[in-house]
Design a protein around this motif. Structure first.
Motif: not given
Length: 904
Positions: A230-235
């Motif tokens: 669905e998505t990739v969250v990058s921190s």
């Protein structure tokens, strides 16, 4: 005057608080340089309508979590929320006379505004208080909340639309390249701000995954099909809830979940490559390819070869009397028979490359889901999917080799080079989520994928020192990686306990990397008519003819529990305030690694090759120019398997019978370790706590710390003494034990309308891989490089500093500048010691740079451009290593500069 004085005093007071808190963070974490922050901001706008009459509902309170933002709809039922950190949100809508409605999985992407329409149902009877959940979102935005790091880490999320552009069977690597200062090396390894996989963490739905690579700590990202993500969250900023290795980046890959309504999406595509498709000149080899779902089974080691003592294990010729006259004859006859049995089992697995006709690239995807209301007192959502894709790529060009002396490259070899690569990527997803109300849910997810890649390489070129020699290199490398993970997660709010929030995770993962029957043939042919024979290539790193079976199996157990406690009324109402977040994590990994190395003894002479090919004496054995096309010519690599079956000679004039001699045969490796075996364990328990509080409406601070313990154990089995200097039957254990306190502090100050400054300081760590701390002599079959671990290796400690200015003039518009710096104590770097490589701690390293990001909603410039946006980002990274004394001496002897960047 008074108003100006008050404004001035407020500005000075905020400046003083900002500087003091930032300085306090620097002191708290102790040490030098900085680390960058989040990325662009986004927005959310939409309308709330009556489900029966479809008119706007005014005065609806819209609450977003995490973050606690509150807005009210206007008289037409419209609302807008700006300046949102990219990520995944849960939305709750409440209004007098209407049933409370919620929606989870709302993805807000960097530099864009998410559109959302909500329907609310009017209350028609008086009932006890209850909650109705309605997912007002399309299938592409079906992701969970609160998986991974808090938005205090200033995360940026890749939009589902961007992932879709990669195709359902592609991997997520292409989308990750769009993030500022993010690169993907070799299509599988993530590099963030110039920092390699050692400094980055990749998780799936918040759970750590095993790496499936003996040389890397982070999982390869090319095994995740976009169709199931669905998505990739990058921190890029570490917070206490993240693993301690989150120095460069923390990437949370989030799979699809709970659909709004039943759906089924099926897609299929074909691709054409002018270099490979239908050309009849796609480089492969007999028995090559990835199969339908992997081809490792057809390449497994024959049973006769699995016993370490079954095959010959030296370069000594196999000569014996038949019938046997001594125990030595009996042993040589046994080894000869086993070697011949192995040759028969391997006769259909070529040691040379050839051409074949490659079909078109192909991809298929099927994803569907449904939901059931009133299931066990809640709403049950189900989603499942399967993706499959194959690609054929070709590379044609020139390659060369050079030796570096006195800092100057001296060419040693130049090749005409061809490579054919067949790749397979398949994945499957099953997910079931039961939501009792918007704040309480339990989700079960099973995710599996398969990645297979088959490479064939054919290279030839004249020797630069002996012009009559034509050097050949033929390689066949097949790699198959598999991953399975089963995750159970939950999210809960406890109204009777001050609205305490809790989320938890239990996950079990298995991964493997299987490289069965890797083959290498290095040889030379003398074009001198008087010689007309194959000769040795003079390669300084034997063996010249090699077969390798290498396999790695990893498991991972991950348990996490997190709590968030609001400490005042503002926090309970979601309007900032003071919050305390704490939790713990237990991470345990295991690894089993095994490599079996074999090499061919001897080199078929010209007469043996001529007889095998049926050529008359003096006929050239090789047609020039060389080609991998078996219809034109057969190279020595093509002949090895057949020659191994006919090379044996029998002299009837032996003592009391025949004297039997094997001239060319397969043996256990003796120039390199015959077998490499180790088992390893890693246990990382961790606990953290953090406070978030507001000094005023425009200044927020988060301060906290994480305690993380590390225990790594590697048990190496010593087998064989050929080329390894290891005594048979012994084993050694190598351990690394350490506990770290990892404090962090971050601030956000809204200095003006739609403009803010962020700062952060944190401490993180970097760990070695298992093989880097074990005194085991190993060899990479693809490069031929030898590696020996270093038991004295220490973990690295990193200080991260970040400063960011951002301006959000309108929804979908943003301009931001980030500065970051890192100081690494005892960085782990690779060093060449001549014969082999190893890992050592350098003294220290610094990394610093800046990022510029800009997004513009083009629809604001021209109505016809509605829905289009412009994005631009630029990153600059500089690094420098202060070498240890040993590394300085090595580089000085080689004539190399003592100034070099960090390896990344």
């Amino acid at each position: 005057m008074n108003e100006r004085a008050d404004a001035s005093m407020n500005f000075e007071r905020n400046s003083f608080f900002f500087l003091c808190l930032t300085a306090a963070g620097f002191c708290l974490c102790c040490c030098p340089p900085a680390r960058a922050q989040d990325s662009l901001r986004g927005g959310l706008r939409g309308s709330v309508k009556d489900a029966d009459f479809y008119v706007g509902v005014p005065e609806v309170v819209i609450n977003l979590e995490p973050g606690g933002q509150n807005v009210r709809t206007d008289k037409d039922g419209r609302f807008f929320v700006n300046d949102l950190a990219p990520g995944v949100y849960r939305l709750a809508a409440t209004a007098e006379g209407y049933i409370r409605t919620s929606q989870s999985g709302v993805v807000v992407s960097a530099g864009s505004v998410r559109e959302l329409d909500i329907e609310m149902t009017a209350e028609v009877v008086e009932l006890d208080e209850f909650t109705v959940q309605d997912l007002i979102t399309d299938e592409s935005n079906v992701v969970p909340l609160s998986i991974g790091a808090s938005l205090q880490s200033f995360a940026s999320a890749i939009s589902p639309e961007l992932l879709k552009s990669a195709g359902s069977s592609g991997d997520i690597g292409g989308a990750l390249k769009r993030l500022a200062s993010t690169a993907v090396v070799d299509s599988r390894y993530v590099v963030v701000r110039g920092l390699s996989d050692r400094y980055n963490v990749v998780v799936l739905n918040g759970a750590r995954l095993p790496s499936s690579d003996p040389d890397k700590r982070a999982v390869n990202i090319d095994i995740f099909p976009t169709g199931l993500i669905e998505t990739v969250v990058s921190s890029k900023t570490a917070v206490p809830s993240m693993p301690g290795e989150s120095t460069g980046g923390y990437l949370n890959i989030i799979t699809k979940r709970i659909p709004k309504e039943p759906f089924l999406n099926i897609s299929m595509s074909y691709g054409y490559n002018t270099l490979s498709t239908g050309s009849g000149q796609f480089l492969s080899y007999k028995g090559g390819g990835t199969g339908f779902l992997g081809d490792a089974g057809s390449r497994e080691m024959p049973s006769i070869m699995q016993d370490i003592n079954a095959m010959p294990n030296s370069s000594a010729a196999l000569t014996f009397n038949d019938p046997a006259l001594s125990p030595a004859d009996i042993e040589a006859a046994r080894l000869s028979a086993n070697s011949r049995a192995a040759a028969i089992a391997l006769r259909d697995r070529a040691m040379g490359t050839s051409y074949k006709d490659a079909p078109m690239d192909f991809s298929f995807s099927a994803i569907g889901g449904t939901r059931f209301e009133d299931f066990m007192g809640g709403t049950l959502g189900l989603i499942g999917g399967f993706t499959y894709g194959k690609k054929y790529t070709a590379e044609v060009g020139e390659r060369g080799f050079a030796n570096i002396g006195a800092g100057v490259a001296q060419p040693t070899q130049q090749f005409d080079f061809q490579r054919g690569t067949e790749s397979l990527l398949a994945g499957a997803l099953l997910s079931a989520s039961l939501e009792f109300n918007p704040e309480n849910s339990v989700t079960l997810t099973w995710f599996a994928n398969l990645s297979a890649q088959d490479d064939a390489i054919f290279a030839f070129g004249p020797s630069l020192t002996l012009t009559e020699l034509m050097i050949f290199r033929e390689f066949m490398f097949y790699t198959e990686r598999r991953l399975q993970t089963l995750q159970l997660t939950g999210e809960h709010v406890m109204p009777g306990m001050s609205d305490i929030k809790m989320d938890w995770l239990i996950a079990y993962s298995m991964s493997s990397q299987n490289q069965p029957d890797l083959r290498k043939a290095n040889y030379a042919f003398s074009t001198d008519p008087s010689i007309n024979a194959y000769v040795g290539p003079g390669d300084p790193a034997p063996p010249d003819f090699e077969r390798t079976w290498r396999r790695l199996d990893d498991t991972n157990y991950n348990v996490a529990l997190n709590f968030e406690i609001p400490l005042d009324e503002e926090a309970k109402n979601g309007d900032g305030g003071t919050k305390f977040k704490f939790g713990g994590n237990f991470d345990h990994s295991t690894r089993d690694y095994k490599t079996d190395n074999f090499e061919y003894v001897g080199l078929p002479d010209g007469l043996l090759v001529a007889n095998f090919l049926g050529l008359a004496p003096g006929t050239p054995l090789l047609t020039l120019p060389p080609s991998p096309d078996d219809r034109r010519m057969l190279t020595l690599g093509d002949l090895l398997g057949g020659i191994d079956l006919v090379d044996q000679t029998r002299d009837p004039n032996g003592l009391g019978g025949d004297l039997v001699r094997d001239n060319f045969f397969l043996a256990r490796a003796f120039n390199i370790p015959a077998r490499e075996v180790y088992t390893a364990y890693q246990t990382i328990p961790a606990a953290y706590g953090s406070f978030t509080f507001n000094l005023n409406k425009k200044f927020e601070t988060t301060v906290g710390a994480r305690v993380e313990a590390t225990r790594m154990t590697v048990s190496v089995e010593r087998i064989g003494d050929g080329g390894s200097n290891f005594a048979s039957g012994k084993s050694d254990n190598f351990e690394l034990n350490r506990t770290d306190l990892l404090p962090s502090m971050s601030n956000r100050w809204e200095i003006a309308d739609k403009m803010s400054i962020r700062s952060s300081v944190s401490r993180t760590i970097a760990r070695p891989t298992f093989k880097e701390i074990a005194l085991v002599f190993s060899r990479d079959p693809e490069t031929g490089n030898f590696f020996v671990g270093n038991p004295a290796l220490q973990m690295s400690s990193i200080m991260n500093y970040d400063l960011r200015w951002e301006y959000n003039p309108a929804p979908g518009d943003q301009f931001a500048i980030s500065l970051f710096a890192k100081s690494i104590d005892k960085p782990i770097e690779f060093v060449n010691l001549g014969v082999f490589n190893t890992a050592e701690n350098e003294e220290r390293a610094v990394v610093y740079g800046f990022e510029i990001e800009m997004y513009k909603d083009l629809g604001r410039l021209m109505e016809t451009l509605e829905g289009f946006s412009f994005g631009l980002n630029y990153g600059f990274v500089f690094s420098k290593v202060e070498l240890s004394q040993n590394s300085r001496e090595i580089r000085e002897r080689a004539g190399l500069s003592l100034d070099r960047p960090l390896q990344g």
